[in-house]
Scaffold this motif. Sequence first.
Motif, short mmCIF file in Angstrom:
data_model
loop_
_atom_site.label_atom_id
_atom_site.label_comp_id
_atom_site.label_asym_id
_atom_site.label_seq_id
_atom_site.Cartn_x
_atom_site.Cartn_y
_atom_site.Cartn_z
N HIS A 14 0.81 -1.22 0.00
CA HIS A 14 0.00 0.00 0.00
C HIS A 14 0.85 1.27 0.00
CE1 HIS A 14 -3.69 -2.30 0.68
NE2 HIS A 14 -3.00 -3.01 1.55
N ASP A 15 2.13 1.13 -0.30
CA ASP A 15 3.07 2.26 -0.25
C ASP A 15 3.46 2.74 -1.63
OD1 ASP A 15 3.14 2.02 2.53
OD2 ASP A 15 4.93 0.74 2.51
N VAL A 16 4.05 3.93 -1.65
CA VAL A 16 4.68 4.45 -2.86
C VAL A 16 6.09 4.93 -2.50
CG1 VAL A 16 2.54 5.16 -4.00
CG2 VAL A 16 3.68 6.77 -2.48
N ARG A 17 6.98 4.85 -3.48
CA ARG A 17 8.32 5.39 -3.30
C ARG A 17 8.38 6.74 -4.02
NH1 ARG A 17 12.42 2.41 -1.79
NH2 ARG A 17 11.49 0.53 -2.71
N ILE A 18 8.91 7.75 -3.35
CA ILE A 18 8.87 9.11 -3.88
C ILE A 18 10.27 9.70 -3.93
CG2 ILE A 18 7.94 11.44 -3.52
CD1 ILE A 18 5.85 9.79 -1.62
N ALA A 19 10.66 10.20 -5.10
CA ALA A 19 11.89 10.98 -5.22
C ALA A 19 11.57 12.40 -4.76
CB ALA A 19 12.39 10.98 -6.66
N ILE A 20 12.22 12.84 -3.70
CA ILE A 20 11.91 14.15 -3.12
C ILE A 20 12.47 15.26 -4.01
CG2 ILE A 20 12.23 15.65 -1.12
CD1 ILE A 20 10.42 13.32 -0.57
N ASP A 21 11.67 16.29 -4.24
CA ASP A 21 12.09 17.45 -5.02
C ASP A 21 12.28 18.68 -4.14
OD1 ASP A 21 11.32 20.08 -6.57
OD2 ASP A 21 12.01 18.67 -8.10
N THR A 22 11.25 19.03 -3.36
CA THR A 22 11.27 20.28 -2.58
C THR A 22 10.82 19.99 -1.16
OG1 THR A 22 10.72 21.56 -4.56
CG2 THR A 22 10.38 22.63 -2.43
N VAL A 23 11.54 20.59 -0.20
CA VAL A 23 11.20 20.46 1.22
C VAL A 23 11.24 21.85 1.87
CG1 VAL A 23 11.77 19.40 3.44
CG2 VAL A 23 12.20 18.14 1.31
N GLY A 24 10.17 22.20 2.57
CA GLY A 24 10.14 23.46 3.30
C GLY A 24 10.74 23.31 4.69
N ILE A 25 11.29 24.40 5.20
CA ILE A 25 11.84 24.40 6.55
C ILE A 25 10.77 24.93 7.49
CG2 ILE A 25 13.62 25.32 8.08
CD1 ILE A 25 15.44 25.60 5.68
N CYS A 26 10.38 24.11 8.44
CA CYS A 26 9.36 24.48 9.42
C CYS A 26 10.04 24.96 10.70
CB CYS A 26 8.46 23.28 9.71
SG CYS A 26 7.23 23.56 11.00
N ALA A 27 9.31 25.75 11.49
CA ALA A 27 9.84 26.21 12.77
C ALA A 27 10.17 25.05 13.69
CB ALA A 27 8.83 27.14 13.44
N SER A 28 9.41 23.94 13.58
CA SER A 28 9.72 22.78 14.42
C SER A 28 11.06 22.17 14.03
CB SER A 28 8.60 21.74 14.32
OG SER A 28 8.53 21.18 13.03
N ASP A 29 11.37 22.11 12.73
CA ASP A 29 12.68 21.62 12.29
C ASP A 29 13.79 22.47 12.91
OD1 ASP A 29 11.72 19.62 10.43
OD2 ASP A 29 11.22 21.24 9.05
N VAL A 30 13.60 23.78 12.84
CA VAL A 30 14.60 24.70 13.38
C VAL A 30 14.74 24.52 14.88
CG1 VAL A 30 15.21 27.13 13.68
CG2 VAL A 30 14.20 26.36 11.53
N HIS A 31 13.61 24.30 15.56
CA HIS A 31 13.65 24.15 17.02
C HIS A 31 14.39 22.88 17.42
CE1 HIS A 31 12.03 26.06 20.64
NE2 HIS A 31 12.03 24.85 21.18
N TYR A 32 14.22 21.79 16.68
CA TYR A 32 14.99 20.58 16.97
C TYR A 32 16.48 20.83 16.77
CZ TYR A 32 10.82 17.68 17.43
OH TYR A 32 9.64 17.13 17.86
N TYR A 33 16.82 21.65 15.79
CA TYR A 33 18.22 22.01 15.54
C TYR A 33 18.77 22.88 16.67
CZ TYR A 33 21.89 25.00 13.45
OH TYR A 33 23.02 25.74 13.23
N THR A 34 18.05 23.91 17.03
CA THR A 34 18.58 24.88 17.99
C THR A 34 18.43 24.45 19.45
OG1 THR A 34 16.49 26.11 17.97
CG2 THR A 34 18.23 26.83 16.43
N HIS A 35 17.37 23.67 19.75
CA HIS A 35 17.09 23.32 21.15
C HIS A 35 17.18 21.82 21.44
CE1 HIS A 35 15.44 27.39 20.92
NE2 HIS A 35 15.43 27.42 22.22
N GLY A 36 17.15 21.02 20.38
CA GLY A 36 17.28 19.58 20.58
C GLY A 36 16.03 18.90 21.10
#
Length: 345
Positions: A26-48
């Motif tokens: 029931h899955d698909v394999r996807i070649a990623i093209d574009t990814v947005g940076i979310c504040a949560s991504d940044v928070h994991y980077y800056t605060h862990g």
Amino acid sequence: MRALIVERKGVLSLRDINLPDTLGPHDVRIAIDTVGICASDVHYYTHGRIGSYVVNEPMVLGHEAAGTITEIGTAVHGLAAGDRVCMEPGVPDANSRAAKLGIYNVDPAVRFWATPPVHGVLTAAVVHPAAYTYKLPDNVSFAEGAMIEPFAIGMQAATRARIVPGDVAAVIGAGTIGIMIALAALAGGCSRVLIADFSAEKLAIAGQYPGITPVNIATEPFRAAIARETAGWGADIVFEASGSAKAYADIIDLVRPGGALVLVGLPVDTVTLAVPEAIAKELRIETVFRYANVFDRALALVASGKVDLKPLVSATFPFEDAIAAFERAAAGRPTDIKLQIRIPA
């Protein structure tokens, strides 16, 4: 595969990592093209960490994504290799009580990209359930497709608000989510939306959209602006999207009697809410956590042209500059709404 990884608090790297890639029926394999940076991504980077979610081991970042299907599982129908798609990043347990109730966003068992210990999608390819993968119409770009995820939060907020055509809405916070809420509120039937922030730059971006009135609360209290625009009655709906505890000081005063208060921003500090005043106005209070059952409708609105997300992409970085992109996001430039990263084919 090579990926952007938060190794630990404050440390990013671009390196190879072994990621699960078994394709189920029931899955698909996807070649990623574009990814947005979310504040949560940044928070994991800056605060862990974010609350109880802690980066205890290296984790691939990124959950706002679009790409191209390269392979489908044996039981997949309606999608095919070559389809351009965007993906809903949270996968619940289909047998959970939350999923059965249609509120799978609050399923404790949900696996959400780039939320420890689940890896994200800032890498070349991912495997994802077809049920949470949506084909992009020809007129929707990869960049717009990667913006459907944050717009879905705005859609969830507008849905929870139960907008009545002609309502006047007010949004506290003109960051990415605040603007997404304003656009969703207009698309949902609001006649106009007032949006408040201290940042003149962000307000200028929001103010480009017809129907959105920016209010700089560095020079005018939001309460006064709303009173002026509603003849003293108050907004039909107030959305709190800043996450600031200070926003709660007079938030009840912004809402008309019998109106709705929709809480979206996540305060770090404890907040004080004037409950007796809320009861005296018989306000309806709603809360929003991510989204459920709105992703396809969010995409449909963008495809229809009723919602234009293109002006919100502030800059796009090549994958090799992904660390620099995160450093810029962490710096919090007032002119930046959404930064994106392109991954080469």
